[in-house]
Design a protein around this motif. Structure first.
Motif, PDB file in Angstrom:
ATOM      1  N   SER A  56     -69.655  46.784  19.575  1.00 38.87           N
ATOM      2  CA  SER A  56     -70.661  45.797  19.155  1.00 38.87           C
ATOM      3  C   SER A  56     -70.681  44.575  20.063  1.00 38.87           C
ATOM      4  N   ARG A  57     -70.312  44.749  21.316  1.00 41.08           N
ATOM      5  CA  ARG A  57     -70.222  43.598  22.227  1.00 41.08           C
ATOM      6  C   ARG A  57     -71.554  42.878  22.406  1.00 41.08           C
ATOM      7  N   ASN A  58     -72.670  43.580  22.279  1.00 39.73           N
ATOM      8  CA  ASN A  58     -73.980  42.934  22.456  1.00 39.73           C
ATOM      9  C   ASN A  58     -74.276  41.916  21.363  1.00 39.73           C
ATOM     10  N   GLN A  59     -73.654  42.088  20.188  1.00 38.75           N
ATOM     11  CA  GLN A  59     -73.880  41.140  19.096  1.00 38.75           C
ATOM     12  C   GLN A  59     -72.852  39.995  19.084  1.00 38.75           C
ATOM     13  N   LEU A  60     -71.934  39.975  20.037  1.00 35.93           N
ATOM     14  CA  LEU A  60     -70.840  38.995  20.012  1.00 35.93           C
ATOM     15  C   LEU A  60     -70.988  37.894  21.061  1.00 35.93           C
ATOM     16  N   THR A  61     -72.138  37.747  21.624  1.00 37.23           N
ATOM     17  CA  THR A  61     -72.326  36.749  22.685  1.00 37.23           C
ATOM     18  C   THR A  61     -72.155  35.318  22.179  1.00 37.23           C
ATOM     19  N   HIS A  62     -72.248  35.111  20.904  1.00 34.93           N
ATOM     20  CA  HIS A  62     -72.118  33.765  20.326  1.00 34.93           C
ATOM     21  C   HIS A  62     -70.649  33.331  20.139  1.00 34.93           C
ATOM     22  N   ILE A  63     -69.694  34.228  20.288  1.00 31.67           N
ATOM     23  CA  ILE A  63     -68.276  33.931  20.086  1.00 31.67           C
ATOM     24  C   ILE A  63     -67.761  33.126  21.282  1.00 31.67           C
ATOM     25  N   ARG A  64     -67.190  31.953  20.997  1.00 31.49           N
ATOM     26  CA  ARG A  64     -66.657  31.103  22.056  1.00 31.49           C
ATOM     27  C   ARG A  64     -65.130  31.105  22.071  1.00 31.49           C
ATOM     28  N   ASN A  65     -64.487  31.136  20.897  1.00 33.27           N
ATOM     29  CA  ASN A  65     -63.025  31.120  20.824  1.00 33.27           C
ATOM     30  C   ASN A  65     -62.557  32.537  20.472  1.00 33.27           C
ATOM     31  N   ILE A  66     -62.261  33.309  21.498  1.00 37.04           N
ATOM     32  CA  ILE A  66     -61.917  34.718  21.298  1.00 37.04           C
ATOM     33  C   ILE A  66     -60.614  34.874  20.527  1.00 37.04           C
ATOM     34  N   GLU A  67     -59.644  33.999  20.771  1.00 35.35           N
ATOM     35  CA  GLU A  67     -58.356  34.100  20.080  1.00 35.35           C
ATOM     36  C   GLU A  67     -58.530  33.937  18.571  1.00 35.35           C
ATOM     37  N   SER A  68     -59.236  32.938  18.179  1.00 36.47           N
ATOM     38  CA  SER A  68     -59.480  32.695  16.760  1.00 36.47           C
ATOM     39  C   SER A  68     -60.277  33.847  16.143  1.00 36.47           C
ATOM     40  N   TYR A  69     -61.261  34.328  16.886  1.00 35.04           N
ATOM     41  CA  TYR A  69     -62.089  35.432  16.398  1.00 35.04           C
ATOM     42  C   TYR A  69     -61.243  36.700  16.194  1.00 35.04           C
ATOM     43  N   LEU A  70     -60.373  37.009  17.154  1.00 34.99           N
ATOM     44  CA  LEU A  70     -59.531  38.200  17.051  1.00 34.99           C
ATOM     45  C   LEU A  70     -58.556  38.103  15.870  1.00 34.99           C
ATOM     46  N   LEU A  71     -57.950  36.937  15.690  1.00 35.00           N
ATOM     47  CA  LEU A  71     -57.022  36.745  14.566  1.00 35.00           C
ATOM     48  C   LEU A  71     -57.748  36.903  13.231  1.00 35.00           C
ATOM     49  N   HIS A  72     -58.929  36.345  13.152  1.00 37.13           N
ATOM     50  CA  HIS A  72     -59.737  36.451  11.935  1.00 37.13           C
ATOM     51  C   HIS A  72     -60.124  37.909  11.660  1.00 37.13           C
ATOM     52  N   CYS A  73     -60.549  38.622  12.694  1.00 40.66           N
ATOM     53  CA  CYS A  73     -60.927  40.034  12.540  1.00 40.66           C
ATOM     54  C   CYS A  73     -59.727  40.881  12.122  1.00 40.66           C
ATOM     55  N   LEU A  74     -58.570  40.601  12.745  1.00 42.37           N
ATOM     56  CA  LEU A  74     -57.370  41.363  12.406  1.00 42.37           C
ATOM     57  C   LEU A  74     -56.967  41.137  10.953  1.00 42.37           C
ATOM     58  N   LYS A  75     -56.983  39.884  10.527  1.00 41.15           N
ATOM     59  CA  LYS A  75     -56.624  39.578   9.144  1.00 41.15           C
ATOM     60  C   LYS A  75     -57.557  40.324   8.184  1.00 41.15           C
ATOM     61  N   ASN A  76     -58.841  40.281   8.432  1.00 45.11           N
ATOM     62  CA  ASN A  76     -59.798  40.982   7.570  1.00 45.11           C
ATOM     63  C   ASN A  76     -59.559  42.490   7.572  1.00 45.11           C
ATOM     64  N   ARG A  77     -59.290  43.052   8.757  1.00 43.10           N
ATOM     65  CA  ARG A  77     -59.064  44.496   8.844  1.00 43.10           C
ATOM     66  C   ARG A  77     -57.786  44.899   8.112  1.00 43.10           C
ATOM     67  N   LEU A  78     -56.727  44.102   8.255  1.00 41.45           N
ATOM     68  CA  LEU A  78     -55.474  44.402   7.556  1.00 41.45           C
ATOM     69  C   LEU A  78     -55.667  44.376   6.043  1.00 41.45           C
ATOM     70  N   PHE A  79     -56.404  43.399   5.551  1.00 44.48           N
ATOM     71  CA  PHE A  79     -56.617  43.331   4.105  1.00 44.48           C
ATOM     72  C   PHE A  79     -57.556  44.431   3.617  1.00 44.48           C
ATOM     73  N   ASP A  80     -58.493  44.847   4.461  1.00 45.97           N
ATOM     74  CA  ASP A  80     -59.325  46.003   4.099  1.00 45.97           C
ATOM     75  C   ASP A  80     -58.466  47.260   3.971  1.00 45.97           C
ATOM     76  N   ILE A  81     -57.575  47.460   4.936  1.00 48.87           N
ATOM     77  CA  ILE A  81     -56.669  48.625   4.886  1.00 48.87           C
ATOM     78  C   ILE A  81     -55.812  48.561   3.642  1.00 48.87           C
ATOM     79  N   HIS A  82     -55.274  47.367   3.372  1.00 46.87           N
ATOM     80  CA  HIS A  82     -54.426  47.201   2.182  1.00 46.87           C
ATOM     81  C   HIS A  82     -55.198  47.530   0.902  1.00 46.87           C
TER      82      HIS A  82
END
Length: 189
Positions: A56-82
């Motif tokens: 989905s890289r074409n929809q992510l052009t608005h992301i400026r802080n990649i580190e924060s975005y990745l941490l947020h995505c990981l947290k959401n994915r971990l809780f979805d798995i849980h």
């Protein structure tokens, strides 16, 4: 470098994507462990996050802080798995208990019914003369045809058929409960 890798990745550079993955994997892995997930779940979640970013890289052009975005995505994915694992464990546990309870109760009822029918048939067989008892045994227990029984007992096949019918009629008249099995047997004669 990470900002440059992110921009290059958004423009389609595959090497930049690999660079992002290598740069952030350890940080994301440590974060997943810190919030209480095991190693394999963390690794799977990181893979899922990077896969989602890749497709989905074409929809992510608005992301400026990649580190924060990745941490947020990981947290959401971990809780979805849980949540999915918790729901699966809950459903499986209840299904197993209900299935076990139902199957045990059903087996007990079936066995009890079968024993009642067998006892009733035995009682009904006792009223028959020995020759008719033999014919019933040969036909329904050994699955012998009327011709085969006739040959064994030195009888006419038609006489065997009539004797079977009379035996079943007598058994039915003498049974105290209505037995569907005997009714079933009579239906085929």
């Amino acid at each position: 470098m990470d900002v440059n890798s992110w921009k290059e990745f958004l423009q389609g550079d595959e090497k930049a994507f690999s660079s992002l993955y290598r740069s952030y994997f350890n940080e994301l892995f440590a974060y997943g462990l810190k919030i209480g997930f095991d190693e394999e779940v963390c690794k799977d979640a990181i893979q899922d996050v990077f896969y989602k970013i890749y497709i989905s890289r074409n929809q992510l052009t608005h992301i400026r802080n990649i580190e924060s975005y990745l941490l947020h995505c990981l947290k959401n994915r971990l809780f979805d798995i849980h949540n999915v694992e918790t729901q699966i464990n809950y459903i499986n546990y209840n299904d197993i208990i209900l299935e076990s309870e139902n199957s045990v109760v059903e087996r007990i009822i079936e066995k009890e019914t079968e024993l009642q029918w067998k006892d009733e048939i035995k009682r009904s067989l006792r009223v028959l003369p020995p020759k008719q008892r033999k014919i019933i045994y040969y036909h329904y227990q050994l699955n012998l045809s009327f011709n085969e029984i006739a040959a064994l007992l030195d009888m006419n096949p038609e006489a065997v058929k009539k004797s079977t019918y009379r035996a079943l009629q007598k058994m039915r008249e003498n049974q105290q409960l209505k037995n569907p099995f005997l009714t079933f047997l009579l239906a085929f004669l």
